[in-house]
Write a protein that holds these residues in place. Structure first.
Motif, PDB file in Angstrom:
ATOM      1  N   HIS A 266      81.309 -25.348  12.139  1.00 31.93           N
ATOM      2  CA  HIS A 266      82.003 -25.316  10.860  1.00 31.93           C
ATOM      3  C   HIS A 266      82.714 -26.630  10.557  1.00 31.93           C
ATOM      4  O   HIS A 266      82.785 -27.063   9.405  1.00 31.93           O
ATOM      5  CB  HIS A 266      83.018 -24.167  10.863  1.00 31.93           C
ATOM      6  CG  HIS A 266      83.427 -23.741   9.501  1.00 31.93           C
ATOM      7  ND1 HIS A 266      84.352 -24.431   8.759  1.00 31.93           N
ATOM      8  CD2 HIS A 266      83.028 -22.720   8.724  1.00 31.93           C
ATOM      9  CE1 HIS A 266      84.515 -23.831   7.593  1.00 31.93           C
ATOM     10  NE2 HIS A 266      83.712 -22.794   7.542  1.00 31.93           N
TER      11      HIS A 266
ATOM     12  N   GLU B  93      80.691 -32.079   3.827  1.00 31.82           N
ATOM     13  CA  GLU B  93      81.101 -31.769   2.461  1.00 31.82           C
ATOM     14  C   GLU B  93      82.096 -32.807   1.935  1.00 31.82           C
ATOM     15  O   GLU B  93      81.945 -33.334   0.826  1.00 31.82           O
ATOM     16  CB  GLU B  93      81.708 -30.366   2.442  1.00 31.82           C
ATOM     17  CG  GLU B  93      82.124 -29.911   1.067  1.00 31.82           C
ATOM     18  CD  GLU B  93      82.935 -28.643   1.154  1.00 31.82           C
ATOM     19  OE1 GLU B  93      82.819 -27.933   2.170  1.00 31.82           O
ATOM     20  OE2 GLU B  93      83.687 -28.386   0.215  1.00 31.82           O
TER      21      GLU B  93
ATOM     22  N   VAL C  22      80.220 -29.031   9.089  1.00 31.50           N
ATOM     23  CA  VAL C  22      79.923 -28.673   7.700  1.00 31.50           C
ATOM     24  C   VAL C  22      81.021 -29.187   6.771  1.00 31.50           C
ATOM     25  O   VAL C  22      80.756 -29.793   5.727  1.00 31.50           O
ATOM     26  CB  VAL C  22      79.764 -27.136   7.581  1.00 31.50           C
ATOM     27  CG1 VAL C  22      79.768 -26.721   6.128  1.00 31.50           C
ATOM     28  CG2 VAL C  22      78.474 -26.696   8.230  1.00 31.50           C
ATOM     29  N   THR C  23      82.289 -28.996   7.188  1.00 33.25           N
ATOM     30  CA  THR C  23      83.409 -29.481   6.368  1.00 33.25           C
ATOM     31  C   THR C  23      83.383 -30.994   6.248  1.00 33.25           C
ATOM     32  O   THR C  23      83.650 -31.547   5.172  1.00 33.25           O
ATOM     33  CB  THR C  23      84.733 -29.021   6.999  1.00 33.25           C
ATOM     34  OG1 THR C  23      84.602 -27.652   7.354  1.00 33.25           O
ATOM     35  CG2 THR C  23      85.861 -29.185   6.040  1.00 33.25           C
TER      36      THR C  23
ATOM     37  N   VAL D 112      75.669 -23.214  13.644  1.00 31.07           N
ATOM     38  CA  VAL D 112      76.175 -24.351  12.878  1.00 31.07           C
ATOM     39  C   VAL D 112      77.667 -24.515  13.151  1.00 31.07           C
ATOM     40  O   VAL D 112      78.408 -23.540  13.183  1.00 31.07           O
ATOM     41  CB  VAL D 112      75.941 -24.136  11.370  1.00 31.07           C
ATOM     42  CG1 VAL D 112      76.452 -25.315  10.585  1.00 31.07           C
ATOM     43  CG2 VAL D 112      74.465 -23.941  11.094  1.00 31.07           C
TER      44      VAL D 112
ATOM     45  N   ALA E 217      76.811 -23.195   2.447  1.00 30.02           N
ATOM     46  CA  ALA E 217      76.517 -22.779   3.817  1.00 30.02           C
ATOM     47  C   ALA E 217      77.805 -22.396   4.535  1.00 30.02           C
ATOM     48  O   ALA E 217      77.856 -21.370   5.231  1.00 30.02           O
ATOM     49  CB  ALA E 217      75.804 -23.901   4.562  1.00 30.02           C
ATOM     50  N   GLY E 218      78.879 -23.204   4.347  1.00 31.80           N
ATOM     51  CA  GLY E 218      80.152 -22.861   4.966  1.00 31.80           C
ATOM     52  C   GLY E 218      80.689 -21.529   4.474  1.00 31.80           C
ATOM     53  O   GLY E 218      81.202 -20.719   5.252  1.00 31.80           O
TER      54      GLY E 218
ATOM     55  N   ALA F 148      76.517 -27.952   1.886  1.00 28.11           N
ATOM     56  CA  ALA F 148      77.536 -27.734   2.914  1.00 28.11           C
ATOM     57  C   ALA F 148      78.551 -26.695   2.454  1.00 28.11           C
ATOM     58  O   ALA F 148      78.978 -25.835   3.243  1.00 28.11           O
ATOM     59  CB  ALA F 148      78.236 -29.055   3.220  1.00 28.11           C
TER      60      ALA F 148
ATOM     61  N   ALA G 290      71.397 -24.541   1.972  1.00 30.18           N
ATOM     62  CA  ALA G 290      72.438 -23.601   2.403  1.00 30.18           C
ATOM     63  C   ALA G 290      71.831 -22.269   2.814  1.00 30.18           C
ATOM     64  O   ALA G 290      72.208 -21.686   3.837  1.00 30.18           O
ATOM     65  CB  ALA G 290      73.443 -23.394   1.269  1.00 30.18           C
TER      66      ALA G 290
END
Lengths: 93, 239
Positions: free
Chosen positions: B163, B170, B166-167, B161, B226-227, B223, B145
């Motif tokens: 988003h 996750e 990333v979601t 990145v 990082a998000g 994730a 992250a």
């Protein structure tokens, strides 16, 4: 061994007191990061490498990053030299 | 004044803790579970790192609880602190990176570009060797992250990145963690019980499903954080 621990604890206490005493916010965040970094050394000396890695990644890395972003969002992200700081302090007084 | 008051408070607290620890007998623990786990962990789980076999096999449900706490914390921070939480476009990624107005300096940008692949390797190594050496999903995920968010912090305008991706990562990681646990529940009778063969003790492909679970934990933590960092940083630029 005991002297290494004593030295490390001394550095940690000095950094923790520096967090309270420092006027510059960025320096305070860096000092808080130093506390976590030295705590990592203590965990490694106590033979807890898992906890040491967690402390290094989260305490020294992530929380300093979050505090720094918080400073930026709140508008406290300013790097001033000591002289300008003093002048502004006089003006405010 | 507040500074000295808090210092006084902390030293008083330290004094009380020292007095309390003075009464404790040092070295003989009343807990018997630790010794029992140390004796039987190698045969029952097959992970070289006993901490990992406790975290993912004996106390797997606690790890699921930690993941849900982290998820709740990240959701609340994202909900409260960000206004427009979605990064707008990803098309600018293809451009050749060049220094723009809001960027950090030359040294910071090039240093991050230099250590980004090294951080990725370290993070993935820590995650994939979590059952052999110290470390694991949480530590490696945090390093991943930090690696991704540092790139976007030094270049605030450039969206590095996506988003949505990333979601998606996750959600997939969380579902696969619970999925492995449910498979264990229906085939072996216990939630998150280790499955598959133990393999050769100490090799990379050993300890059954433990490496898969740690991979899921690492991807989810990475994730999520990082998000969170990207959302905080993006909103700061837009506002």
């Amino acid at each position: 061994m005991i002297w290494i621990v004593a030295l490390v604890v001394f550095i940690m206490l000095a950094a923790a007191i520096a967090v309270l005493m420092l006027d510059n916010m960025i320096a305070a965040v860096v000092a808080a990061s130093v506390v976590s970094l030295v705590l990592t050394v203590i965990f490694a000396l106590l033979k807890a490498p898992d906890v040491a890695m967690t402390e290094a990644a989260i305490g020294a890395g992530l929380s300093s990053l979050i505090l720094a972003i918080g400073l930026k969002r709140l508008g406290f992200w300013e790097i001033k030299d000591q002289k300008a700081d003093n002048n502004q302090g006089d003006r405010n007084d | 004044m507040t500074k000295y008051a808090s210092l006084l408070f902390i030293s008083g607290l330290a004094f009380f803790l020292m007095v309390i620890t003075g009464f404790l007998p040092l070295g003989n623990t009343p807990m018997l579970v630790g010794g029992a786990i140390l004796d039987s962990a190698k045969d029952q789980v097959g992970a070289a790192n006993v901490v990992t076999s406790v975290v993912l096999a004996y106390r797997g449900l606690d790890t699921l609880g930690e993941l849900s706490i982290l998820f709740a914390a990240a959701s609340v921070v994202g909900l409260v602190l960000t206004k427009s939480s979605f990064i707008k476009s990803t098309k600018e990624t293809d451009k050749i990176p060049k220094i723009e107005e809001n960027d950090s300096g030359f040294v910071a940008i090039n240093a991050i570009d230099l250590i980004f692949p090294l951080l990725l390797v370290v993070g993935l190594y820590i995650i994939s060797h979590g059952h052999l050496t110290p470390g694991g999903g949480f530590q490696g995920g945090v390093i991943l992250a930090i690696a991704f968010s540092m790139r976007s912090i030094v270049r605030p305008k450039q969206k590095s990145v996506d988003h949505g991706l990333v979601t998606l990562i996750e959600a997939f990681a969380g579902l696969s963690f619970i999925g492995i646990g449910l498979v264990a529940l229906f085939t072996q009778g216990n939630f998150l019980q280790p499955l598959l063969e133990h393999g050769e003790f100490g090799s990379l492909w050993s300890a059954g499903t433990i490496p898969l679970l740690y991979l899921a934990v690492g991807l989810k933590v990475g994730a999520e954080l990082a998000g969170l960092l990207l959302a905080l940083n993006t909103d700061e630029v837009d506002a």
